[in-house]
Design a protein around this motif. Structure first.
Motif, PDB file in Angstrom:
ATOM      1  N   UNK A  73       0.907  -1.256  -0.098  1.00 12.69           N
ATOM      2  CA  UNK A  73      -0.100  -0.201   0.011  1.00 12.69           C
ATOM      3  C   UNK A  73       1.131   1.171  -0.058  1.00 12.69           C
ATOM      4  N   UNK A  74       0.419   2.168  -0.887  1.00 17.14           N
ATOM      5  CA  UNK A  74       1.347   3.405  -1.108  1.00 17.14           C
ATOM      6  C   UNK A  74       0.239   4.725  -0.396  1.00 17.14           C
ATOM      7  N   UNK A  75       0.649   5.637   0.334  1.00 12.64           N
ATOM      8  CA  UNK A  75      -0.174   6.604   0.496  1.00 12.64           C
ATOM      9  C   UNK A  75       0.292   7.917   0.260  1.00 12.64           C
ATOM     10  N   UNK A  76      -0.731   8.748  -0.008  1.00 10.81           N
ATOM     11  CA  UNK A  76      -0.468  10.029  -0.391  1.00 10.81           C
ATOM     12  C   UNK A  76      -1.438  10.942   0.439  1.00 10.81           C
ATOM     13  N   UNK A  77      -0.823  11.861   1.156  1.00 18.35           N
ATOM     14  CA  UNK A  77      -1.636  12.727   2.105  1.00 18.35           C
ATOM     15  C   UNK A  77      -1.530  14.356   1.598  1.00 18.35           C
ATOM     16  N   UNK A  78      -2.663  14.955   1.565  1.00 18.83           N
ATOM     17  CA  UNK A  78      -2.685  16.431   1.181  1.00 18.83           C
ATOM     18  C   UNK A  78      -3.383  16.783   0.148  1.00 18.83           C
ATOM     19  N   UNK A  79      -3.342  18.132  -0.219  1.00 16.48           N
ATOM     20  CA  UNK A  79      -3.956  18.917  -1.296  1.00 16.48           C
ATOM     21  C   UNK A  79      -3.735  18.021  -2.765  1.00 16.48           C
ATOM     22  N   UNK A  80      -4.983  17.869  -3.363  1.00 13.28           N
ATOM     23  CA  UNK A  80      -4.745  17.275  -4.525  1.00 13.28           C
ATOM     24  C   UNK A  80      -4.761  18.298  -5.746  1.00 13.28           C
ATOM     25  N   UNK A  81      -3.578  18.955  -5.817  1.00 14.97           N
ATOM     26  CA  UNK A  81      -3.418  20.115  -6.642  1.00 14.97           C
ATOM     27  C   UNK A  81      -2.405  19.893  -7.825  1.00 14.97           C
ATOM     28  N   UNK A  92       2.194   6.038 -13.165  1.00 17.15           N
ATOM     29  CA  UNK A  92       3.150   5.294 -12.702  1.00 17.15           C
ATOM     30  C   UNK A  92       2.380   3.828 -12.217  1.00 17.15           C
ATOM     31  N   UNK A  93       1.302   3.827 -11.653  1.00 16.27           N
ATOM     32  CA  UNK A  93       0.459   2.935 -11.095  1.00 16.27           C
ATOM     33  C   UNK A  93       0.340   1.886 -12.127  1.00 16.27           C
ATOM     34  N   UNK A  94       0.306   1.955 -13.381  1.00 16.23           N
ATOM     35  CA  UNK A  94       0.045   0.917 -14.376  1.00 16.23           C
ATOM     36  C   UNK A  94       1.130  -0.287 -14.371  1.00 16.23           C
ATOM     37  N   UNK A  95       2.468   0.111 -13.760  1.00 18.27           N
ATOM     38  CA  UNK A  95       3.486  -0.834 -13.610  1.00 18.27           C
ATOM     39  C   UNK A  95       3.994  -1.102 -12.226  1.00 18.27           C
ATOM     40  N   UNK A  96       3.132  -0.752 -11.374  1.00 15.84           N
ATOM     41  CA  UNK A  96       3.356  -1.030  -9.936  1.00 15.84           C
ATOM     42  C   UNK A  96       2.276  -1.872  -9.426  1.00 15.84           C
ATOM     43  N   UNK A  97       2.574  -3.086  -8.745  1.00 16.81           N
ATOM     44  CA  UNK A  97       1.910  -4.120  -7.993  1.00 16.81           C
ATOM     45  C   UNK A  97       1.584  -3.557  -6.534  1.00 16.81           C
ATOM     46  N   UNK A  98       0.625  -2.667  -6.494  1.00 18.90           N
ATOM     47  CA  UNK A  98       0.300  -2.072  -5.257  1.00 18.90           C
ATOM     48  C   UNK A  98      -0.851  -1.495  -5.549  1.00 18.90           C
ATOM     49  N   UNK A  99      -1.370  -0.737  -4.148  1.00 18.82           N
ATOM     50  CA  UNK A  99      -2.687   0.282  -4.267  1.00 18.82           C
ATOM     51  C   UNK A  99      -2.104   1.337  -3.580  1.00 18.82           C
ATOM     52  N   UNK A 100      -2.830   2.429  -4.358  1.00 19.04           N
ATOM     53  CA  UNK A 100      -2.350   3.733  -4.039  1.00 19.04           C
ATOM     54  C   UNK A 100      -3.713   4.474  -3.278  1.00 19.04           C
ATOM     55  N   UNK A 109      -8.412  17.040  -8.379  1.00 16.06           N
ATOM     56  CA  UNK A 109      -8.978  15.473  -8.143  1.00 16.06           C
ATOM     57  C   UNK A 109     -10.187  14.883  -8.989  1.00 16.06           C
ATOM     58  N   UNK A 110     -10.792  15.827  -9.640  1.00 20.38           N
ATOM     59  CA  UNK A 110     -11.805  15.184 -10.599  1.00 20.38           C
ATOM     60  C   UNK A 110     -11.213  15.049 -11.979  1.00 20.38           C
ATOM     61  N   UNK A 111     -10.090  15.593 -12.615  1.00 16.36           N
ATOM     62  CA  UNK A 111      -9.491  15.347 -13.398  1.00 16.36           C
ATOM     63  C   UNK A 111      -8.631  14.024 -13.390  1.00 16.36           C
ATOM     64  N   UNK A 112      -7.866  13.944 -12.091  1.00 14.78           N
ATOM     65  CA  UNK A 112      -7.332  12.637 -11.819  1.00 14.78           C
ATOM     66  C   UNK A 112      -8.032  11.359 -11.889  1.00 14.78           C
ATOM     67  N   UNK A 113      -9.383  11.405 -11.298  1.00 16.03           N
ATOM     68  CA  UNK A 113     -10.343  10.468 -11.248  1.00 16.03           C
ATOM     69  C   UNK A 113     -10.657  10.101 -12.658  1.00 16.03           C
ATOM     70  N   UNK A 114     -10.812  11.015 -13.505  1.00 13.26           N
ATOM     71  CA  UNK A 114     -11.147  10.802 -14.911  1.00 13.26           C
ATOM     72  C   UNK A 114      -9.887   9.857 -15.548  1.00 13.26           C
ATOM     73  N   UNK A 124      -6.759   0.009  -8.289  1.00 14.08           N
ATOM     74  CA  UNK A 124      -5.350   0.214  -7.793  1.00 14.08           C
ATOM     75  C   UNK A 124      -5.389   1.499  -7.019  1.00 14.08           C
ATOM     76  N   UNK A 125      -6.106   2.563  -7.805  1.00 12.49           N
ATOM     77  CA  UNK A 125      -5.975   3.759  -6.954  1.00 12.49           C
ATOM     78  C   UNK A 125      -7.206   4.209  -6.436  1.00 12.49           C
ATOM     79  N   UNK A 126      -7.385   4.806  -5.177  1.00 11.54           N
ATOM     80  CA  UNK A 126      -8.471   4.843  -4.261  1.00 11.54           C
ATOM     81  C   UNK A 126      -8.565   6.479  -3.858  1.00 11.54           C
ATOM     82  N   UNK A 127      -9.533   7.156  -3.998  1.00  9.72           N
ATOM     83  CA  UNK A 127      -9.582   8.486  -3.643  1.00  9.72           C
ATOM     84  C   UNK A 127     -10.432   8.367  -2.267  1.00  9.72           C
TER      85      UNK A 127
END
Length: 250
Positions: A73-81, A92-100, A109-114, A124-127
């Motif tokens: 598990x990989x974590x990111x905290x903070x403003x999604x800017x 990069x998560x396309x080539x990583x065997x993990x969850x972000x 945030x909405x652009x990233x979700x798209x 793999x990626x959870x907002x």
């Protein structure tokens, strides 16, 4: 100097005027890092004290979980800017065997979700949005690796010392960070993580994969975090505030 104001000179002038007006009327000034302290001195001839935003010791008491017993598990905290490396990290998560886990809200945030949907990385990626502090810290403790890869493309990020750096350390979670001047001092001194080598998504994926597969290295860094947390705690920071208030009361 945040990137959102790059193309808005009027807003910058307004904030500058507010800053100038407020700081001149202060009996004491606290700020979060030395470059801003130096800026206040040069710009306004105003002395200030550095008080970093660091969690209290209560978060350091839990036992450190060995990396081999954790999920990838990989974590990111903070403003999604913008300009924080999130676009490259998600790619990069396309080539990583993990969850972000991305904990926070922001302009992109909405652009990233798209983007995540287009890349078919929803599994793999959870907002998770903005979480209560304790819940966020508990999720961070479960992670093998934490990320802070802001870009030095604007004055704000170039001298930043994000709260999350200290929160990751408090959770004994190794960090992958961009070598920005204030962050670099902390990570080099306490050996609490590794510096980003490239923003290229495939290179970033290789670096993260290498870290996630090296449990011995991650455990050593986690132990360094645990030691660093004894020094980097709110109880040591708040002393400055109480001393200053006492002096003002005289």
């Amino acid at each position: 100097q945040v990137p959102e104001l790059k193309d808005n000179p009027f807003a910058k002038k307004v904030w500058k005027a507010i800053e100038r007006h407020c700081i001149k009327g202060c009996d004491a000034v606290f700020t979060v890092c030395n470059p801003i302290k130096n800026y206040f001195k040069e710009e306004y001839n105003k002395e200030s004290l550095v008080v970093r935003n660091i969690p209290p010791r209560i978060f350091f008491k839990q036992e450190t979980i060995p990396s081999s017993k954790k999920e990838n598990i990989i974590v990111w905290q903070g403003a999604v800017n913008i300009e924080r490396g999130l676009e490259e990290l998600c790619e990069a998560m396309q080539w990583i065997d993990a969850r972000l886990l991305i904990m926070g809200v922001g302009d992109i945030k909405s652009d990233l979700e798209k983007k995540v949907k287009t890349l078919q990385l929803e599994n793999k990626i959870h907002f998770l949005g903005r979480l209560p502090f304790e819940e966020m810290m508990n999720k961070t403790k479960s992670a093998k690796l934490a990320i802070s890869i802001d870009k030095a493309t604007n004055g704000n990020y170039a001298i930043s010392l994000p709260n999350k750096i200290f929160e990751y350390i408090a959770c004994s979670v190794p960090v992958l960070v961009s070598p920005l001047q204030e962050i670099k001092l902390i990570v080099e001194k306490h050996k609490t993580g590794e510096f980003l080598s490239s923003y290229n998504p495939q290179e970033l994926a290789k670096q993260i994969t290498s870290l996630l597969s090296d449990n011995a290295k991650l455990d050593l860094i986690a132990e360094n975090c645990k030691k660093a947390a004894k020094e980097l705690c709110w109880e040591n920071e708040e002393i400055q505030i109480f001393k200053t208030i006492k002096n003002l009361e005289k």
